[in-house]
Write a protein that holds these residues in place. Structure first.
Motif, PDB file in Angstrom:
ATOM      1  N   MET A  32      42.595  87.309  85.247  1.00  0.00           N
ATOM      2  CA  MET A  32      41.715  87.643  84.145  1.00  0.00           C
ATOM      3  C   MET A  32      41.295  86.407  83.965  1.00  0.00           C
ATOM      4  O   MET A  32      41.542  85.349  83.818  1.00  0.00           O
ATOM      5  CB  MET A  32      42.810  88.475  83.011  1.00  0.00           C
ATOM      6  N   LEU A  33      40.126  86.482  83.277  1.00  0.00           N
ATOM      7  CA  LEU A  33      39.192  85.549  82.990  1.00  0.00           C
ATOM      8  C   LEU A  33      38.349  86.036  81.541  1.00  0.00           C
ATOM      9  O   LEU A  33      37.563  86.873  81.690  1.00  0.00           O
ATOM     10  CB  LEU A  33      37.949  85.191  83.902  1.00  0.00           C
ATOM     11  N   ARG A  34      38.542  85.456  80.253  1.00  0.00           N
ATOM     12  CA  ARG A  34      38.071  85.547  79.204  1.00  0.00           C
ATOM     13  C   ARG A  34      37.618  84.008  78.682  1.00  0.00           C
ATOM     14  O   ARG A  34      38.341  83.598  78.065  1.00  0.00           O
ATOM     15  CB  ARG A  34      38.924  86.135  78.327  1.00  0.00           C
ATOM     16  N   PRO A  35      36.526  83.786  79.213  1.00  0.00           N
ATOM     17  CA  PRO A  35      35.954  82.324  78.612  1.00  0.00           C
ATOM     18  C   PRO A  35      35.766  82.241  77.118  1.00  0.00           C
ATOM     19  O   PRO A  35      35.722  83.375  76.535  1.00  0.00           O
ATOM     20  CB  PRO A  35      34.554  82.155  79.344  1.00  0.00           C
ATOM     21  N   GLU A  36      36.034  81.026  76.800  1.00  0.00           N
ATOM     22  CA  GLU A  36      35.890  80.971  75.293  1.00  0.00           C
ATOM     23  C   GLU A  36      34.338  80.273  75.221  1.00  0.00           C
ATOM     24  O   GLU A  36      33.714  79.425  75.908  1.00  0.00           O
ATOM     25  CB  GLU A  36      36.670  79.558  74.935  1.00  0.00           C
ATOM     26  N   GLU A  96      38.997  93.872  89.298  1.00  0.00           N
ATOM     27  CA  GLU A  96      38.287  93.571  90.384  1.00  0.00           C
ATOM     28  C   GLU A  96      36.947  94.679  90.390  1.00  0.00           C
ATOM     29  O   GLU A  96      37.185  95.469  89.751  1.00  0.00           O
ATOM     30  CB  GLU A  96      39.146  94.126  91.621  1.00  0.00           C
ATOM     31  N   GLY A  97      35.865  93.978  90.602  1.00  0.00           N
ATOM     32  CA  GLY A  97      34.646  94.620  90.669  1.00  0.00           C
ATOM     33  C   GLY A  97      33.803  94.342  89.460  1.00  0.00           C
ATOM     34  O   GLY A  97      32.858  94.690  89.467  1.00  0.00           O
ATOM     35  N   GLN A  98      34.450  93.874  88.653  1.00  0.00           N
ATOM     36  CA  GLN A  98      33.614  93.372  87.274  1.00  0.00           C
ATOM     37  C   GLN A  98      32.686  92.496  87.352  1.00  0.00           C
ATOM     38  O   GLN A  98      33.053  91.299  88.180  1.00  0.00           O
ATOM     39  CB  GLN A  98      34.464  93.337  86.075  1.00  0.00           C
ATOM     40  N   TRP A  99      31.514  92.196  86.598  1.00  0.00           N
ATOM     41  CA  TRP A  99      30.923  91.084  86.489  1.00  0.00           C
ATOM     42  C   TRP A  99      30.869  90.389  85.458  1.00  0.00           C
ATOM     43  O   TRP A  99      30.885  91.045  84.234  1.00  0.00           O
ATOM     44  CB  TRP A  99      29.305  91.783  86.736  1.00  0.00           C
ATOM     45  N   LEU A 100      30.812  89.200  85.206  1.00  0.00           N
ATOM     46  CA  LEU A 100      30.743  88.355  84.249  1.00  0.00           C
ATOM     47  C   LEU A 100      29.144  87.941  84.058  1.00  0.00           C
ATOM     48  O   LEU A 100      28.849  87.148  85.070  1.00  0.00           O
ATOM     49  CB  LEU A 100      31.571  87.108  84.155  1.00  0.00           C
ATOM     50  N   VAL A 101      28.317  88.397  83.205  1.00  0.00           N
ATOM     51  CA  VAL A 101      26.887  88.042  83.067  1.00  0.00           C
ATOM     52  C   VAL A 101      26.672  87.351  81.669  1.00  0.00           C
ATOM     53  O   VAL A 101      26.894  87.653  80.655  1.00  0.00           O
ATOM     54  CB  VAL A 101      26.198  89.377  82.995  1.00  0.00           C
ATOM     55  N   ALA A 105      35.266  89.941  93.143  1.00  0.00           N
ATOM     56  CA  ALA A 105      34.988  90.805  94.309  1.00  0.00           C
ATOM     57  C   ALA A 105      36.441  91.427  94.961  1.00  0.00           C
ATOM     58  O   ALA A 105      36.412  92.416  95.382  1.00  0.00           O
ATOM     59  CB  ALA A 105      34.394  90.138  95.319  1.00  0.00           C
ATOM     60  N   SER A 106      37.405  90.805  94.816  1.00  0.00           N
ATOM     61  CA  SER A 106      38.775  91.129  95.490  1.00  0.00           C
ATOM     62  C   SER A 106      39.890  90.231  94.572  1.00  0.00           C
ATOM     63  O   SER A 106      39.684  88.988  94.603  1.00  0.00           O
ATOM     64  CB  SER A 106      38.930  90.916  96.778  1.00  0.00           C
ATOM     65  N   VAL A 107      40.950  90.927  93.920  1.00  0.00           N
ATOM     66  CA  VAL A 107      42.006  90.232  93.407  1.00  0.00           C
ATOM     67  C   VAL A 107      42.972  90.038  94.594  1.00  0.00           C
ATOM     68  O   VAL A 107      43.681  88.879  94.553  1.00  0.00           O
ATOM     69  CB  VAL A 107      42.740  91.537  92.537  1.00  0.00           C
ATOM     70  N   VAL A 108      43.135  90.954  95.592  1.00  0.00           N
ATOM     71  CA  VAL A 108      44.050  90.521  96.892  1.00  0.00           C
ATOM     72  C   VAL A 108      43.586  89.437  97.641  1.00  0.00           C
ATOM     73  O   VAL A 108      44.495  88.407  97.775  1.00  0.00           O
ATOM     74  CB  VAL A 108      44.111  92.002  97.465  1.00  0.00           C
ATOM     75  N   HIS A 109      42.293  89.084  97.777  1.00  0.00           N
ATOM     76  CA  HIS A 109      41.870  87.971  98.523  1.00  0.00           C
ATOM     77  C   HIS A 109      41.157  86.922  97.775  1.00  0.00           C
ATOM     78  O   HIS A 109      40.753  86.118  98.306  1.00  0.00           O
ATOM     79  CB  HIS A 109      40.888  88.702  99.639  1.00  0.00           C
ATOM     80  N   ARG A 110      41.283  87.046  96.513  1.00  0.00           N
ATOM     81  CA  ARG A 110      40.834  85.955  95.471  1.00  0.00           C
ATOM     82  C   ARG A 110      39.735  85.780  95.856  1.00  0.00           C
ATOM     83  O   ARG A 110      39.226  84.479  96.068  1.00  0.00           O
ATOM     84  CB  ARG A 110      41.760  84.824  95.449  1.00  0.00           C
ATOM     85  N   GLN A 111      38.629  86.729  95.763  1.00  0.00           N
ATOM     86  CA  GLN A 111      37.198  86.405  96.216  1.00  0.00           C
ATOM     87  C   GLN A 111      36.336  86.548  95.035  1.00  0.00           C
ATOM     88  O   GLN A 111      36.566  87.516  94.285  1.00  0.00           O
ATOM     89  CB  GLN A 111      36.746  87.215  97.514  1.00  0.00           C
ATOM     90  N   GLY A 139      41.150  81.104  89.244  1.00  0.00           N
ATOM     91  CA  GLY A 139      42.103  81.174  90.354  1.00  0.00           C
ATOM     92  C   GLY A 139      41.422  81.485  91.718  1.00  0.00           C
ATOM     93  O   GLY A 139      42.331  82.052  92.460  1.00  0.00           O
ATOM     94  N   LEU A 140      39.990  81.777  91.922  1.00  0.00           N
ATOM     95  CA  LEU A 140      39.728  82.385  93.188  1.00  0.00           C
ATOM     96  C   LEU A 140      40.083  81.123  94.310  1.00  0.00           C
ATOM     97  O   LEU A 140      40.015  80.189  94.203  1.00  0.00           O
ATOM     98  CB  LEU A 140      38.441  82.633  92.989  1.00  0.00           C
ATOM     99  N   HIS A 141      39.889  81.786  95.502  1.00  0.00           N
ATOM    100  CA  HIS A 141      40.045  80.964  96.845  1.00  0.00           C
ATOM    101  C   HIS A 141      38.733  80.619  97.301  1.00  0.00           C
ATOM    102  O   HIS A 141      38.374  79.766  98.073  1.00  0.00           O
ATOM    103  CB  HIS A 141      40.982  81.893  97.713  1.00  0.00           C
ATOM    104  N   ARG A 142      37.781  81.789  97.064  1.00  0.00           N
ATOM    105  CA  ARG A 142      36.413  81.754  97.941  1.00  0.00           C
ATOM    106  C   ARG A 142      35.593  82.455  97.002  1.00  0.00           C
ATOM    107  O   ARG A 142      35.817  83.457  96.418  1.00  0.00           O
ATOM    108  CB  ARG A 142      36.600  82.608  99.275  1.00  0.00           C
ATOM    109  N   ILE A 143      34.252  81.558  96.819  1.00  0.00           N
ATOM    110  CA  ILE A 143      33.237  82.256  96.132  1.00  0.00           C
ATOM    111  C   ILE A 143      32.083  82.291  97.132  1.00  0.00           C
ATOM    112  O   ILE A 143      31.667  81.336  97.824  1.00  0.00           O
ATOM    113  CB  ILE A 143      32.945  81.466  94.909  1.00  0.00           C
TER     114      ILE A 143
END
Length: 192
Positions: A1-5, A65-70, A92-98, A131-135
């Motif tokens: 989860m990401l809720r930026p300040e 997963e699937g949400q956009w931060l804009v 893009a993917s929780v399981v694959h951290r993408q 904590g993504l592995h690949r962007i």
């Protein structure tokens, strides 16, 4: 989860959620044929921009997963703050951290490094906070400024899809660029 300040500050930008007062600047972007040439939407009418602004105002966190931060890219090149573009990160993917990176800039502000600043901040959020592995990022092969920026960010071209989808009435080609978390860390440590 990401809720930026918010706000997120870079050297020259304030990255923040879109607000009601951003309509005029957003419509300059979404209503410009040069801006939307390589994007999945057509030139927006004023009503479509109002609807797009309402959507963007709610895209402030990644909780699933699937949400956009804009985020709006706000700069003050002439002393007056205004929205010069937007930067996005999709979970893009929780399981694959993408994740998927994207950016859009008003033509008057292209070529000044704003998109690079915003994209670097978004890569940092994706790798360090989410904590993504690949962007990765996808762009039309004809959009040299976009894939040039992806290269300058240190992303590698992984694929060239030839006529992989019908885009605005014709088959189009696209490049896929990507970066791994370890490459991000190496890049950050070498720039210090």
């Amino acid at each position: 989860m990401l809720r930026p300040e918010y706000p997120i500050r870079t050297e020259r930008l304030t990255l923040r959620p879109f607000a009601d007062g951003d309509y005029d600047d957003l419509h300059l972007m979404t209503g410009d044929p040069d801006v939307v040439r390589y994007l999945y939407w057509e030139v927006h009418t004023p009503e479509e921009t109002r609807s797009a602004l309402a959507r963007r105002k709610g895209q402030t966190a990644l909780t699933d997963e699937g949400q956009w931060l804009v985020l709006a890219m706000e700069a003050a090149p002439a002393g007056e703050p205004r929205v010069v573009g937007q930067v996005v990160l999709r979970w893009a993917s929780v399981v694959h951290r993408q994740g998927e990176l994207g950016f859009t800039l008003s033509p008057a502000f292209q070529g000044h490094g704003y998109a690079r600043e915003a994209a670097e901040a978004m890569l940092g959020l994706g790798f360090e906070s989410l904590g993504l592995h690949r962007i990765y990022a996808a762009c039309d092969t004809r959009n040299a400024p976009s894939w040039g920026l992806l290269t300058r960010l240190g992303m590698r071209r992984e694929a060239h899809f030839v006529e992989d989808e019908i885009f605005k009435g014709e088959y189009g080609d696209q490049y896929i660029y990507a970066m791994l978390d370890r490459e991000w860390k190496e890049r950050q440590s070498s720039s210090r």
